[in-house]
Scaffold this motif. Structure first.
Motif, PDB file in Angstrom:
ATOM      1  N   GLU A 242      48.362  42.441  33.022  1.00 29.48           N
ATOM      2  CA  GLU A 242      46.229  42.029  32.067  1.00 29.48           C
ATOM      3  C   GLU A 242      46.038  41.636  32.565  1.00 29.48           C
ATOM      4  O   GLU A 242      44.268  41.829  31.894  1.00 29.48           O
ATOM      5  CB  GLU A 242      46.873  42.922  30.880  1.00 29.48           C
ATOM      6  CG  GLU A 242      47.437  44.822  30.017  1.00 29.48           C
ATOM      7  CD  GLU A 242      47.939  44.536  29.270  1.00 29.48           C
ATOM      8  OE1 GLU A 242      47.422  45.241  28.308  1.00 29.48           O
ATOM      9  OE2 GLU A 242      49.072  45.783  29.767  1.00 29.48           O
ATOM     10  N   ARG A 243      46.001  40.157  32.780  1.00 26.59           N
ATOM     11  CA  ARG A 243      45.604  39.335  31.980  1.00 26.59           C
ATOM     12  C   ARG A 243      44.901  39.096  33.828  1.00 26.59           C
ATOM     13  O   ARG A 243      44.543  39.654  34.805  1.00 26.59           O
ATOM     14  CB  ARG A 243      46.674  38.054  32.185  1.00 26.59           C
ATOM     15  CG  ARG A 243      45.777  36.553  32.521  1.00 26.59           C
ATOM     16  CD  ARG A 243      46.684  35.454  32.546  1.00 26.59           C
ATOM     17  NE  ARG A 243      47.754  35.231  32.953  1.00 26.59           N
ATOM     18  CZ  ARG A 243      47.559  34.844  34.774  1.00 26.59           C
ATOM     19  NH1 ARG A 243      46.945  33.944  35.111  1.00 26.59           N
ATOM     20  NH2 ARG A 243      49.010  34.388  35.547  1.00 26.59           N
ATOM     21  N   ILE A 244      43.500  38.447  33.275  1.00 31.65           N
ATOM     22  CA  ILE A 244      42.642  38.689  33.819  1.00 31.65           C
ATOM     23  C   ILE A 244      42.700  37.459  34.643  1.00 31.65           C
ATOM     24  O   ILE A 244      43.011  36.534  33.939  1.00 31.65           O
ATOM     25  CB  ILE A 244      40.928  38.596  33.622  1.00 31.65           C
ATOM     26  CG1 ILE A 244      40.279  39.971  32.512  1.00 31.65           C
ATOM     27  CG2 ILE A 244      39.730  38.304  34.882  1.00 31.65           C
ATOM     28  CD1 ILE A 244      40.114  41.159  33.417  1.00 31.65           C
ATOM     29  N   VAL A 245      43.153  37.816  36.509  1.00 30.91           N
ATOM     30  CA  VAL A 245      42.854  36.433  37.159  1.00 30.91           C
ATOM     31  C   VAL A 245      40.884  36.083  38.107  1.00 30.91           C
ATOM     32  O   VAL A 245      41.515  34.380  39.080  1.00 30.91           O
ATOM     33  CB  VAL A 245      44.106  36.702  37.841  1.00 30.91           C
ATOM     34  CG1 VAL A 245      45.198  36.600  37.614  1.00 30.91           C
ATOM     35  CG2 VAL A 245      44.160  37.673  38.924  1.00 30.91           C
ATOM     36  N   ASP A 246      40.346  36.689  38.032  1.00 30.59           N
ATOM     37  CA  ASP A 246      39.645  36.264  38.868  1.00 30.59           C
ATOM     38  C   ASP A 246      38.222  37.591  38.142  1.00 30.59           C
ATOM     39  O   ASP A 246      38.059  38.469  37.918  1.00 30.59           O
ATOM     40  CB  ASP A 246      39.294  36.799  40.594  1.00 30.59           C
ATOM     41  CG  ASP A 246      38.816  36.355  41.323  1.00 30.59           C
ATOM     42  OD1 ASP A 246      37.413  35.840  40.906  1.00 30.59           O
ATOM     43  OD2 ASP A 246      39.093  36.208  42.790  1.00 30.59           O
TER      44      ASP A 246
END
Length: 169
Positions: free
Chosen positions: A128-132
Motif C-alpha cells: 500500500e506504500r506510495i512510491v510515486d
C-alpha cells in the motif's frame, strides 16, 4: 498464499522466458532487427531488465544492479549511465549490441535475485506504500510491481517473437 509469493512466482516465470528467448543464440541473431525501426532480442531483453532494475531499486531504496555490480561497464554501451531504453530512437536501439547471450542472462539473473530478495522481505502493508506521487492516483508499491511485471512479460514475448522471425528468416 500471500501476494508476495504470487509475485515471486510471476517474476520467476519472466526469468524462465528470458533464458528461453536468449538461450543458444549467436550474436548476429541476438542483435538482428527485423527492420530498421524494429527492436532486437538484445535490446528487448536489455530494456526489460533495465526497467525492472530501475523500478524495483527505486521502490525499494536500493542501488541499481546495473551500477552496483558494474554491468554498465560490462555492456560498454554508448548510452547514459542510467538509461533504461525508454523512448529510444532507432539509432539508440542500434547501440544495444552484445557479443553473447550470457551477458544478457547474467544481468537479468542478477536483477532477478535482487528483485526476489526485495519481494521476500515485504509485508501485506508494504504493498500500500506510495512510491510515486507524480501520477493521479499516486502509485503504490503493489501497482508498481505489477506494472513492471506486465512490461517485462510484454517485452520478453516480443523478444521470443523476434527470435523466431530472425532465426528462421
Amino acid at each position: 498464499m500471500h501476494a508476495k509469493d504470487i509475485l515471486i512466482d510471476a517474476y520467476s516465470r519472466i526469468q524462465e522466458e528470458v533464458h528461453a528467448a536468449v538461450g543458444g543464440l549467436p550474436p548476429d541473431v541476438l542483435n538482428a532487427r527485423p527492420s530498421d525501426d524494429a527492436n532486437s532480442v538484445s535490446w528487448l531483453v536489455w530494456h526489460l531488465t533495465r526497467v525492472q532494475d530501475d523500478h524495483v531499486a527505486d521502490a525499494g531504496g536500493l542501488e541499481q544492479v546495473w551500477l552496483a555490480q558494474d554491468w554498465e561497464k560490462r555492456f560498454g554501451l554508448d548510452l547514459p549511465r542510467r538509461d533504461t531504453g525508454y523512448g529510444h530512437s532507432s539509432a539508440k536501439v542500434a547501440k544495444v549490441r552484445v557479443d553473447s547471450g550470457d551477458l544478457l542472462t547474467g544481468y537479468y539473473d542478477a536483477v532477478h535475485e535482487q528483485t526476489l530478495e526485495f519481494l521476500r522481505g515485504l509485508t501485506a502493508k508494504d504493498f500500500e506504500r506510495i512510491v510515486d506521487e507524480r501520477w493521479d492516483p499516486a502509485v503504490t508499491l503493489g501497482v508498481r510491481l505489477v506494472s513492471v511485471l506486465s512490461d517485462d512479460l510484454q517485452h520478453v514475448g516480443q523478444a521470443a517473437y523476434v527470435r523466431g522471425l530472425v532465426q528462421w528468416a
